[in-house]
Write a protein that holds these residues in place. Structure first.
Motif, PDB file in Angstrom:
ATOM      1  N   THR A  44      -1.317  16.698  -1.070  1.00  0.00           N
ATOM      2  CA  THR A  44      -2.505  17.122  -1.823  1.00  0.00           C
ATOM      3  C   THR A  44      -3.683  17.381  -0.882  1.00  0.00           C
ATOM      4  O   THR A  44      -4.395  18.376  -1.040  1.00  0.00           O
ATOM      5  N   ALA A  45      -3.885  16.511   0.090  1.00  0.00           N
ATOM      6  CA  ALA A  45      -4.985  16.686   1.051  1.00  0.00           C
ATOM      7  C   ALA A  45      -4.803  17.979   1.853  1.00  0.00           C
ATOM      8  O   ALA A  45      -5.764  18.738   2.042  1.00  0.00           O
ATOM      9  N   VAL A  46      -3.574  18.224   2.323  1.00  0.00           N
ATOM     10  CA  VAL A  46      -3.310  19.458   3.077  1.00  0.00           C
ATOM     11  C   VAL A  46      -3.593  20.672   2.193  1.00  0.00           C
ATOM     12  O   VAL A  46      -4.234  21.634   2.621  1.00  0.00           O
ATOM     13  N   GLY A  47      -3.157  20.628   0.939  1.00  0.00           N
ATOM     14  CA  GLY A  47      -3.388  21.743   0.014  1.00  0.00           C
ATOM     15  C   GLY A  47      -4.852  21.978  -0.279  1.00  0.00           C
ATOM     16  O   GLY A  47      -5.329  23.112  -0.294  1.00  0.00           O
ATOM     17  N   VAL A  48      -5.587  20.898  -0.500  1.00  0.00           N
ATOM     18  CA  VAL A  48      -7.025  21.022  -0.805  1.00  0.00           C
ATOM     19  C   VAL A  48      -7.781  21.570   0.406  1.00  0.00           C
ATOM     20  O   VAL A  48      -8.649  22.445   0.266  1.00  0.00           O
ATOM     21  N   VAL A  49      -7.447  21.081   1.594  1.00  0.00           N
ATOM     22  CA  VAL A  49      -8.101  21.587   2.814  1.00  0.00           C
ATOM     23  C   VAL A  49      -7.760  23.072   3.010  1.00  0.00           C
ATOM     24  O   VAL A  49      -8.640  23.875   3.356  1.00  0.00           O
ATOM     25  N   ALA A  50      -6.500  23.436   2.762  1.00  0.00           N
ATOM     26  CA  ALA A  50      -6.103  24.839   2.900  1.00  0.00           C
ATOM     27  C   ALA A  50      -6.856  25.721   1.903  1.00  0.00           C
ATOM     28  O   ALA A  50      -7.362  26.794   2.265  1.00  0.00           O
ATOM     29  N   GLY A  56     -13.622  29.048   1.415  1.00  0.00           N
ATOM     30  CA  GLY A  56     -14.896  28.776   2.072  1.00  0.00           C
ATOM     31  C   GLY A  56     -15.130  29.539   3.357  1.00  0.00           C
ATOM     32  O   GLY A  56     -16.254  29.946   3.657  1.00  0.00           O
ATOM     33  N   LEU A  57     -14.063  29.740   4.146  1.00  0.00           N
ATOM     34  CA  LEU A  57     -14.218  30.402   5.442  1.00  0.00           C
ATOM     35  C   LEU A  57     -14.814  31.811   5.342  1.00  0.00           C
ATOM     36  O   LEU A  57     -15.674  32.159   6.153  1.00  0.00           O
ATOM     37  N   PRO A  58     -14.416  32.633   4.363  1.00  0.00           N
ATOM     38  CA  PRO A  58     -15.049  33.953   4.262  1.00  0.00           C
ATOM     39  C   PRO A  58     -16.557  33.898   4.028  1.00  0.00           C
ATOM     40  O   PRO A  58     -17.284  34.795   4.429  1.00  0.00           O
ATOM     41  N   PRO A  65     -10.235  36.008   9.892  1.00  0.00           N
ATOM     42  CA  PRO A  65      -9.260  36.191   8.797  1.00  0.00           C
ATOM     43  C   PRO A  65      -8.809  34.828   8.260  1.00  0.00           C
ATOM     44  O   PRO A  65      -8.014  34.131   8.892  1.00  0.00           O
ATOM     45  N   ALA A  66      -9.339  34.459   7.110  1.00  0.00           N
ATOM     46  CA  ALA A  66      -9.141  33.116   6.557  1.00  0.00           C
ATOM     47  C   ALA A  66      -7.665  32.778   6.371  1.00  0.00           C
ATOM     48  O   ALA A  66      -7.232  31.682   6.726  1.00  0.00           O
ATOM     49  N   GLY A  67      -6.889  33.688   5.800  1.00  0.00           N
ATOM     50  CA  GLY A  67      -5.476  33.415   5.559  1.00  0.00           C
ATOM     51  C   GLY A  67      -4.721  33.125   6.840  1.00  0.00           C
ATOM     52  O   GLY A  67      -3.969  32.140   6.928  1.00  0.00           O
ATOM     53  N   LEU A  68      -4.926  33.940   7.846  1.00  0.00           N
ATOM     54  CA  LEU A  68      -4.258  33.747   9.133  1.00  0.00           C
ATOM     55  C   LEU A  68      -4.712  32.444   9.790  1.00  0.00           C
ATOM     56  O   LEU A  68      -3.903  31.691  10.328  1.00  0.00           O
ATOM     57  N   LEU A  73      -3.586  26.934  11.451  1.00  0.00           N
ATOM     58  CA  LEU A  73      -4.021  25.537  11.476  1.00  0.00           C
ATOM     59  C   LEU A  73      -2.996  24.617  10.802  1.00  0.00           C
ATOM     60  O   LEU A  73      -2.677  23.542  11.316  1.00  0.00           O
ATOM     61  N   ALA A  74      -2.457  25.045   9.668  1.00  0.00           N
ATOM     62  CA  ALA A  74      -1.455  24.236   8.961  1.00  0.00           C
ATOM     63  C   ALA A  74      -0.168  24.121   9.781  1.00  0.00           C
ATOM     64  O   ALA A  74       0.458  23.054   9.808  1.00  0.00           O
ATOM     65  N   THR A  75       0.212  25.187  10.463  1.00  0.00           N
ATOM     66  CA  THR A  75       1.407  25.148  11.310  1.00  0.00           C
ATOM     67  C   THR A  75       1.220  24.169  12.457  1.00  0.00           C
ATOM     68  O   THR A  75       2.112  23.368  12.761  1.00  0.00           O
TER      69      THR A  75
END
Length: 168
Positions: A44-50, A56-58, A65-68, A73-75
């Motif tokens: 849940t924490a990883v999902g919420v941060v993602a 938020g990043l945009p 590029p927020a998605g990239l 970062l998750a990888t």
């Protein structure tokens, strides 16, 4: 709206690290609510941060590029902390290198009938989303939209996508 609700409920299982349930939206929602005590808090924490990064990043840094960025970062976090082994977070797994070879999927005649029936709905949904977006872009730059060219391009891209094993 109904499709958005159905998809959101299905994604909530992944966000909370729970096994997904089968059934319609009401059955899935009941399963989700009744299993909230089994939440994987790290997942849940990883999902919420993602999600915070994606939305938020945009606003903070629109040129990144927020998605990239979030995927990278998750990888890295998954590798460094071995989240699959240590925290039970499901990961994609090994991704094959190189480009896929185009092929026509093998399926029985009854499967093809099911596929074509579902494809009709996907086409209508996709076009009902793509044409208004293209029209909006059309009105913003003064260029005239060719609906037929737009539909042909949409069809070509989705057929090519399917031949390479992509998703609609």
């Amino acid at each position: 709206v109904g499709l958005a609700i159905f998809i959101s409920i299905g994604q909530a299982f992944k966000l909370f690290g729970l096994d997904s349930a089968d059934g319609d939206a009401f059955v899935k929602l009941w399963e989700l609510v009744s299993h909230l005590g089994n939440i994987n808090w790290t997942s849940t924490a990883v999902g919420v941060v993602a999600l915070a990064g994606l939305f938020g990043l945009p606003k903070i840094a629109p040129k990144i590029p927020a998605g990239l960025f979030v995927v990278a970062l998750a990888t890295i976090a998954s590798t460094v902390f071995d989240l699959a082994k240590n925290e039970g977070i499901k990961v994609v797994g090994k991704i094959p290198s190189g480009l896929p070879t185009p092929s026509i999927p093998s399926a029985s005649f009854s499967d093809w009938a099911t596929i074509f029936a579902a494809a009709g709905g996907v086409v209508l949904l996709g076009l009902s989303e793509a044409i208004p977006v293209a029209s909006q872009l059309d009105s913003s730059d003064g260029e005239k939209l060719d609906d037929n060219a737009e539909i042909r391009a949409f069809g070509f891209v989705n057929v090519a996508n399917g031949l390479f094993g992509g998703m609609v």
